[in-house]
Design an enzyme around this catalytic site. Structure first.
Site, PDB file in Angstrom:
ATOM      1  N   SER A  60       0.798  -1.228   0.000  1.00  0.00           N
ATOM      2  CA  SER A  60       0.000   0.000   0.000  1.00  0.00           C
ATOM      3  C   SER A  60       0.836   1.286   0.000  1.00  0.00           C
ATOM      4  O   SER A  60       0.309   2.347  -0.308  1.00  0.00           O
ATOM      5  CB  SER A  60      -0.967   0.002   1.182  1.00  0.00           C
ATOM      6  OG  SER A  60      -0.257   0.098   2.393  1.00  0.00           O
TER       7      SER A  60
ATOM      8  N   LYS B 263       0.760   4.005   6.891  1.00  0.00           N
ATOM      9  CA  LYS B 263       0.021   4.913   6.004  1.00  0.00           C
ATOM     10  C   LYS B 263       0.464   6.337   6.285  1.00  0.00           C
ATOM     11  O   LYS B 263       1.029   6.624   7.352  1.00  0.00           O
ATOM     12  CB  LYS B 263      -1.489   4.810   6.254  1.00  0.00           C
ATOM     13  CG  LYS B 263      -2.125   3.472   5.893  1.00  0.00           C
ATOM     14  CD  LYS B 263      -2.280   3.281   4.414  1.00  0.00           C
ATOM     15  CE  LYS B 263      -2.990   1.966   4.097  1.00  0.00           C
ATOM     16  NZ  LYS B 263      -2.218   0.783   4.563  1.00  0.00           N
TER      17      LYS B 263
END
Lengths: 171, 171
Positions: A92, A129
């Site tokens: 990600s 993230k």
DNA sequence: TAAATAGAATAATGTACTTTTATCAATATG
DNA sequence: CATATTGATAAAAGTACATTATTCTATTTA
């Protein structure tokens, strides 16, 4: 009959020991004796750091072009009490240069501000993230178009473990 | 009148020292005493490494989910005698995840084989490139379309300093 | 006279010993 | 009887000392 005798230059010269400098006796845990002796003997894991410039055709590393000596742990870990490592899983954050199996250096002593890359615990998984935190909106932003942002509802609490300071990637 | 006296359980209990284990006096260089004491006290720069799984909503790092303890220097440096660091300049290896100001861990003890990313001295500069070495052709390949491969003519000698094993990128 | 050798000097090293610290229970105290 | 105090005890920590290693030169030897 006596030989030798008192005179300048007699005796074992200074700096002829293992470390070429004076030593001191200190007490350390028995279990770490070997590691510490290795640490002391190797000069504290300090290794040369080279910059960009060397003589043309310089065949091998020489002291002449050393930028300095560096210890990795010292350089990457500011505060051992608040630092830990996380092994990356998933793709990600690929566009941020974070690949699966990379190791992240994380400091939970740093403030998790907007725009920082953070480690958060979401649904029983650790995720890396980029933190979006503006206008009462909290989001965990991936940096890979194949993934969706994770919205954190106002009533939810986001468990941020720390801020990522470095990425270690094996080739 | 005497108090206390000989009896089971008297005396300072074991493990009440700084290290909670027996110690031994060893001799180390004076200049490193402070660093070594710090090293010993922090358990040899061993810090926790976490994997991917934790309990849902786990608010902070806990021992329960530790994958193990890790020392960065130990993990990244196989042989201190043949390892050094290089600070990256330029963008020629961007697609390999190597950015300007990254620090590369380089081992000159490894064989520079075809396909490996190597540090080479070319024209008075250290360059990071992927080594192409096939059919008597030697080339240094960038991983960025804006750069051209560097051909090494058969009569030229390429000075390879070592093989890059890891990239350390600051965020 | 040149090379070999033994003795003395002194730094380096490792460990034994002394000092310090922490804990426990017997005694004293309220 | 509950709590505070004190001294004995033993581990921990630090340091001094005895041992070892290294070098130099005066003396001996060939």
């Amino acid at each position: 009959m006596p030989r030798g005798g008192k005179r300048a230059g007699a005796g074992r010269p200074k700096g002829t020991g293992k470390y070429a400098e004076p030593t001191k006796a200190i007490r350390v845990p028995v279990s770490m004796v070997d590691k510490i002796l290795e640490y002391a003997h190797s000069g504290g894991f300090q290794l040369p750091l080279y910059g960009g410039k060397v003589a043309a055709g310089c065949p091998a590393p020489t002291d002449d072009y050393i930028e300095g000596m560096m210890d990795l742990s010292e350089h990457l870990v500011h505060d051992p009490a608040t630092t830990f490592f996380v092994r990356v899983t998933g793709y990600s954050m690929l566009n941020a240069g974070i690949h699966p199996d990379d190791i992240l250096v994380v400091d939970r002593g740093l403030e998790a501000r907007h725009g920082k890359i953070v480690i958060a615990a979401v649904d029983g998984e650790l995720t890396v993230k980029r933190l979006y935190k503006k206008d009462n909106l909290v989001r965990l932003m991936p940096e890979n178009d194949d993934f969706e942002p994770i919205d954190i509802a106002p009533q939810e609490t986001l468990h941020i473990w720390g801020v990522v300071t470095n990425v270690i990637h094996a080739l």
